[in-house]
Motif scaffolding. Structure first.
Motif, PDB file in Angstrom:
ATOM      1  N   ILE A  55      79.451  21.287  39.893  1.00  0.00           N
ATOM      2  CA  ILE A  55      79.424  20.157  38.960  1.00  0.00           C
ATOM      3  C   ILE A  55      80.466  20.346  37.861  1.00  0.00           C
ATOM      4  N   LEU A  56      80.542  21.547  37.282  1.00  0.00           N
ATOM      5  CA  LEU A  56      81.491  21.804  36.195  1.00  0.00           C
ATOM      6  C   LEU A  56      82.928  21.693  36.694  1.00  0.00           C
ATOM      7  N   PHE A  57      83.204  22.248  37.869  1.00  0.00           N
ATOM      8  CA  PHE A  57      84.560  22.179  38.430  1.00  0.00           C
ATOM      9  C   PHE A  57      84.960  20.727  38.676  1.00  0.00           C
ATOM     10  N   GLY A  58      84.043  19.952  39.260  1.00  0.00           N
ATOM     11  CA  GLY A  58      84.341  18.543  39.494  1.00  0.00           C
ATOM     12  C   GLY A  58      84.558  17.781  38.203  1.00  0.00           C
ATOM     13  N   ALA A  59      83.777  18.109  37.169  1.00  0.00           N
ATOM     14  CA  ALA A  59      83.936  17.444  35.862  1.00  0.00           C
ATOM     15  C   ALA A  59      85.298  17.774  35.243  1.00  0.00           C
ATOM     16  N   VAL A  60      85.759  19.014  35.407  1.00  0.00           N
ATOM     17  CA  VAL A  60      87.083  19.396  34.905  1.00  0.00           C
ATOM     18  C   VAL A  60      88.163  18.555  35.582  1.00  0.00           C
ATOM     19  N   LEU A  61      88.053  18.391  36.910  1.00  0.00           N
ATOM     20  CA  LEU A  61      89.024  17.568  37.643  1.00  0.00           C
ATOM     21  C   LEU A  61      88.993  16.117  37.161  1.00  0.00           C
TER      22      LEU A  61
END
Length: 407
Positions: free
Chosen positions: A385-391
């Motif tokens: 979730i965090l990685f996708g939010a960064v993208l």
């Protein structure tokens, strides 16, 4: 397609922030950033150390016997919240009236309306503060009343052609009417709104399905951006919801029991859309750290530790997040994405929902790890979730940097 839509959003954002009330409001936000930083770190110390159920004493197995000090810090931080809001109202009033009256050709002393709107915000604090629990501060209410007050001052000056004495009886009478009206309005606000708790509402079955949770995830950043306080049932009081209690009772009866409400605000929203604050803004903080702009990198550094512990107030004033189209869109996308991903993994049985209570101050980044029966699966999902939010945030962060370069 995405680039074209982003460029349209950037152009709209530029036009929007050039509107005089918005431009002067953003200027007021920028001026209180140092005070906002002090305010946030004071809250952080209270949340992590001095709160009776704080996480630091719980981890270190120590008991801090300073109840009087904890109560004093709680009152101090709450007073600081209202003072910060009062300063924003006062600074906005000064900047807006200086520009507006100058355009109209009037030479007026803005001190009286500045003092009136400063008092207006403090009155809100006196009317809504409670000792029993944290008050929900609705920024929109104070700013809307501030703007109405400013408009009434401008129209009074236009009607009298600017000939009235600045601190004469006419303006003093205007100030008295404004403050009396505002005091009456504040007294009529229901206590439920002030406390920000809607336990019965979020305990409805609608919020036990992915579509209800996705809709809530979509709307929460919008309400936050407009200046509404987020219900405590989605943040600090989520374990009080009936779905969470039913799940916990099932676990007590059989450790790996089939939970009656696997998808609920605590297992989905609290663990996904609030990582770093509303809209998963820890991801935005991470993006700021890798920009070339010194101001934005410094803002990211100041907000990093608070964001880990779910406070985005520094970003809210510094970028700002309030009333900003360019930050609203990624907040909505990141929150909706996080809720859908979490709902999916719970639905397919890969992730066990969060069911246990955790110490006050536990970051939402680690909430599912500590409160789920599948902690390692939970931390992997949180990482996704965090990685996708960064993208999601990265192109918008670059757009903010580019926009600031041309200011």
């Amino acid at each position: 397609m995405f680039t074209k839509s982003l460029n349209k959003l950037i152009r709209f954002d530029k036009r929007f922030i050039d509107i005089l009330p918005i431009k002067t409001l953003f200027s007021a936000f920028q001026k209180v950033i140092p005070l906002a930083i002090i305010n946030v770190y004071l809250h952080l110390a209270l949340k992590l150390i001095f709160d009776p159920s704080a996480i630091v004493p719980a981890i270190l197995h120590i008991r801090i016997r300073m109840i009087a000090l904890s109560q004093s810090i709680t009152i101090l931080t709450s007073a600081f919240d209202y003072l910060l809001l009062a300063l924003v109202a006062a600074l906005w009033t000064k900047a807006y009236l200086e520009a507006k009256l100058d355009d109209l050709g009037f030479s007026k002393d803005e001190l009286l309306p500045v003092l009136v709107n400063f008092a207006l915000a403090l009155l809100y604090g006196f009317a809504t503060f409670t000792y029993s629990n944290q008050s929900a501060i609705h920024l929109i209410l104070v700013l809307l009343l501030t703007y109405i007050t400013n408009l009434s001052y401008v129209y009074l000056s236009k009607w009298t052609k600017g000939l009235l004495t600045d601190f004469g009886f006419a303006y003093l009478f205007w100030a008295a009417i404004v403050l009396a009206s505002v005091a009456y309005l504040y007294s009529a606000i229901p206590s439920q709104i002030n406390q920000g708790s809607f336990n019965g509402f979020f305990s409805m079955n609608f919020f036990s399905h992915w579509y209800g949770l996705a809709l809530t995830a979509f709307l929460t950043p919008i309400l936050f951006t407009l200046g509404f306080a987020i219900p405590t049932d989605l943040t600090t009081a989520a374990t009080d919801l009936s779905q969470v209690n039913a799940n916990l009772n099932a676990v007590y009866q059989a450790v790996m029991a089939t939970l009656p409400y696997p998808q609920n605000p605590y297992s989905v929203l609290t663990t996904s859309i609030l990582i770093g604050g509303v809209g998963s803004t820890l991801a935005l903080t991470i993006c700021l750290l890798f920009l070339k702009s010194r101001r934005l990198r410094r803002l990211g550094l100041w907000s990093l530790v608070p964001a880990v512990f779910d406070s985005n107030k520094i970003l809210a004033y510094g970028l700002p997040l309030f009333f900003r189209p360019l930050t609203l869109v990624p907040m909505v996308l990141a929150a909706t994405y996080g809720a859908l991903v979490t709902s999916f993994f719970i639905k397919v049985g890969i992730l066990r929902p969060t069911v246990f209570s955790v110490p006050s101050g536990t970051p939402h980044l680690l909430l599912s790890f500590f409160a789920s029966q599948t902690p390692f699966d939970a931390i992997i999902v949180t990482g996704i979730i965090l990685f996708g939010a960064v993208l999601i945030y990265w192109p918008f962060a670059k757009a903010i940097e580019k926009e600031e370069a041309y200011v």
